[in-house]
Design a protein around this motif. Structure first.
Motif, mmCIF file in Angstrom:
data_model
loop_
_atom_site.group_PDB
_atom_site.id
_atom_site.type_symbol
_atom_site.label_atom_id
_atom_site.label_comp_id
_atom_site.label_asym_id
_atom_site.label_seq_id
_atom_site.Cartn_x
_atom_site.Cartn_y
_atom_site.Cartn_z
ATOM 1 N N THR A 10 0.901 -1.235 0.030
ATOM 2 C CA THR A 10 0.048 0.058 -0.017
ATOM 3 C C THR A 10 0.875 1.468 -0.025
ATOM 4 O O THR A 10 2.058 1.255 0.318
ATOM 5 C CB THR A 10 -0.911 0.106 1.338
ATOM 6 N N SER A 13 4.180 1.941 2.693
ATOM 7 C CA SER A 13 4.582 0.592 3.110
ATOM 8 C C SER A 13 6.028 0.552 3.110
ATOM 9 O O SER A 13 6.765 -0.394 3.345
ATOM 10 C CB SER A 13 3.841 -0.484 2.556
ATOM 11 N N LYS A 15 8.074 1.337 -0.050
ATOM 12 C CA LYS A 15 8.488 0.943 -1.196
ATOM 13 C C LYS A 15 9.460 1.994 -1.835
ATOM 14 O O LYS A 15 10.718 1.597 -2.304
ATOM 15 C CB LYS A 15 7.353 1.289 -2.421
ATOM 16 N N THR A 17 11.680 3.837 0.193
ATOM 17 C CA THR A 17 12.793 3.349 1.041
ATOM 18 C C THR A 17 13.418 2.442 0.371
ATOM 19 O O THR A 17 15.013 2.347 0.370
ATOM 20 C CB THR A 17 12.292 3.164 2.211
ATOM 21 N N ARG A 41 5.805 12.722 -4.945
ATOM 22 C CA ARG A 41 5.253 13.969 -4.225
ATOM 23 C C ARG A 41 6.084 14.972 -4.044
ATOM 24 O O ARG A 41 5.857 16.086 -3.993
ATOM 25 C CB ARG A 41 4.767 13.360 -2.875
ATOM 26 N N LEU A 51 11.152 8.598 5.125
ATOM 27 C CA LEU A 51 12.319 8.561 5.959
ATOM 28 C C LEU A 51 13.070 9.781 5.693
ATOM 29 O O LEU A 51 14.141 9.936 6.668
ATOM 30 C CB LEU A 51 13.032 7.108 5.893
HETATM 31 N N1 ADP Z 1 9.478 9.050 11.634
HETATM 32 C C1 ADP Z 1 9.509 7.827 11.125
HETATM 33 N N2 ADP Z 1 10.293 7.032 11.851
HETATM 34 C C2 ADP Z 1 10.259 5.774 11.280
HETATM 35 N N3 ADP Z 1 9.878 5.080 10.261
HETATM 36 C C3 ADP Z 1 9.128 6.160 9.481
HETATM 37 C C4 ADP Z 1 9.023 7.404 9.798
HETATM 38 N N4 ADP Z 1 8.328 8.034 8.973
HETATM 39 C C5 ADP Z 1 7.781 7.043 8.144
HETATM 40 N N5 ADP Z 1 8.502 5.929 8.521
HETATM 41 C C6 ADP Z 1 8.464 4.784 7.652
HETATM 42 O O1 ADP Z 1 8.472 5.047 6.229
HETATM 43 C C7 ADP Z 1 7.460 4.144 5.589
HETATM 44 C C8 ADP Z 1 7.215 4.881 4.336
HETATM 45 O O2 ADP Z 1 8.300 4.733 3.478
HETATM 46 P P1 ADP Z 1 8.133 5.448 1.772
HETATM 47 O O3 ADP Z 1 9.182 4.432 1.516
HETATM 48 O O4 ADP Z 1 7.808 6.750 1.811
HETATM 49 O O5 ADP Z 1 6.676 4.567 1.471
HETATM 50 P P2 ADP Z 1 6.057 4.330 0.106
HETATM 51 O O6 ADP Z 1 7.113 4.490 -0.912
HETATM 52 O O7 ADP Z 1 5.738 2.758 0.270
HETATM 53 O O8 ADP Z 1 4.877 4.921 0.344
HETATM 54 C C9 ADP Z 1 6.405 3.843 6.630
HETATM 55 O O9 ADP Z 1 5.658 2.917 6.320
HETATM 56 C C10 ADP Z 1 7.267 3.939 8.025
HETATM 57 O O10 ADP Z 1 7.604 2.520 7.976
#
Ligand code: ADP
Ligand SMILES: Cc1cn([C@H]2C[C@H](O)[C@@H](COP(=O)(O)O)O2)c(=O)[nH]c1=O
Length: 217
Positions: A10, A13, A15, A17, A41, A51
């Motif tokens: 979703t 989640s 991705k 990162t 974004r 992150l």
């Molecule tokens: N302040 C935070 N501390 C620790 N983990 C975080 C924090 N903010 C976001 N995350 C982690 O980062 C994830 C989102 O990462 P991201 O790669 O942007 O997601 P996606 O690309 O799947 O939308 C969240 O599910 C969470 O695990």
């Protein structure tokens, strides 16, 4: 053998990162890659993770041709060992076909990342084609959670706080962390049951706070 990998989950989640980590690990071993994204974004030509990490990327627009890009680069003496492709749900089915051809004909690994379904629970064309063609499909291990605590499986769109199921398929946005006031357009990850019932966190809270009539006359 090169492979076409599809990593899905979703929104929120992890991705993007994982896309940056994958690039880091391959680059650290001297492999040469290219990073692609679209409609991130954070803006044009950048891959961003919540992150806080970001990386320059090549923006994929609707007429971008992966096969032509890679063949042109190799013909000019460039080196490419792998491609990182974020927000792959927005790529066209034809672009996913090009990625599969890059893997098979040029032995270049492709790591694609994207959400499976849109706010109406329907497959994005790019993700559908990846499900059809990928050598490996991986669901992210870090589970995003619905407000009820169950694993989130669906991406809901909210407009001014209320869940909607009509509208443009592509609207760039972020998960609404209970913003006050709610954003014009935002997203929230939900389990299937709460997506079906259109029960977002805000609505569940409002319902639970509503005064309950006593069961007496
Ligand atoms: N302040 C935070 N501390 C620790 N983990 C975080 C924090 N903010 C976001 N995350 C982690 O980062 C994830 C989102 O990462 P991201 O790669 O942007 O997601 P996606 O690309 O799947 O939308 C969240 O599910 C969470 O695990
Ligand atoms: C469900 C859904 C999402 N989007 C957009 C919203 C975000 O900009 C991206 C997903 O990014 P993430 O890194 O996975 O959080 O997709 C959309 O345009 N339409 C939708 O239905």
């Amino acid at each position: 053998m090169a492979e076409l990998h599809f990593f899905t989950g979703t929104m929120d989640s992890g991705k993007s990162t994982l896309a940056l980590q994958t690039n880091h690990n391959h680059a650290a071993r001297g492999r040469v890659g290219r990073i692609f994204t679209t409609h991130d974004r954070a803006g044009q030509a950048v891959l961003s993770s919540r992150l806080g990490l970001t990386h320059d990327a090549l923006e994929v627009d609707s007429d971008f041709d992966f096969w032509k890009y890679v063949v042109d680069t190799l013909t000019r003496g460039g080196r490419i060992d792998y491609l990182i492709c974020d927000e792959a749900q927005f790529y066209s089915a034809a672009q996913i076909d090009q990625l599969a051809k890059v893997v098979d004909e040029l032995q270049i690994d492709v790591f694609a990342f994207g959400i499976l379904t849109d706010f109406r629970t329907q497959l994005f064309p790019g993700s559908g084609r990846l499900v059809e063609l990928a050598d490996r499909m991986n669901v992210l291990q870090v589970e995003a959670l619905c407000w009820c605590g169950k694993r989130a499986t669906h991406n809901a769109r909210t407009e001014n706080g209320a869940m909607v199921t009509d509208g443009e398929v592509v609207v760039v946005g972020d998960v609404d962390q209970a913003d006050e006031p709610p954003a014009d357009v935002a997203y929230e990850v939900l389990c299937r049951q709460h997506h079906r019932r259109r029960l977002t966190a805000a609505r569940a809270k409002a319902v639970s706070l509503a005064p309950e009539p006593l069961p007496f006359g």
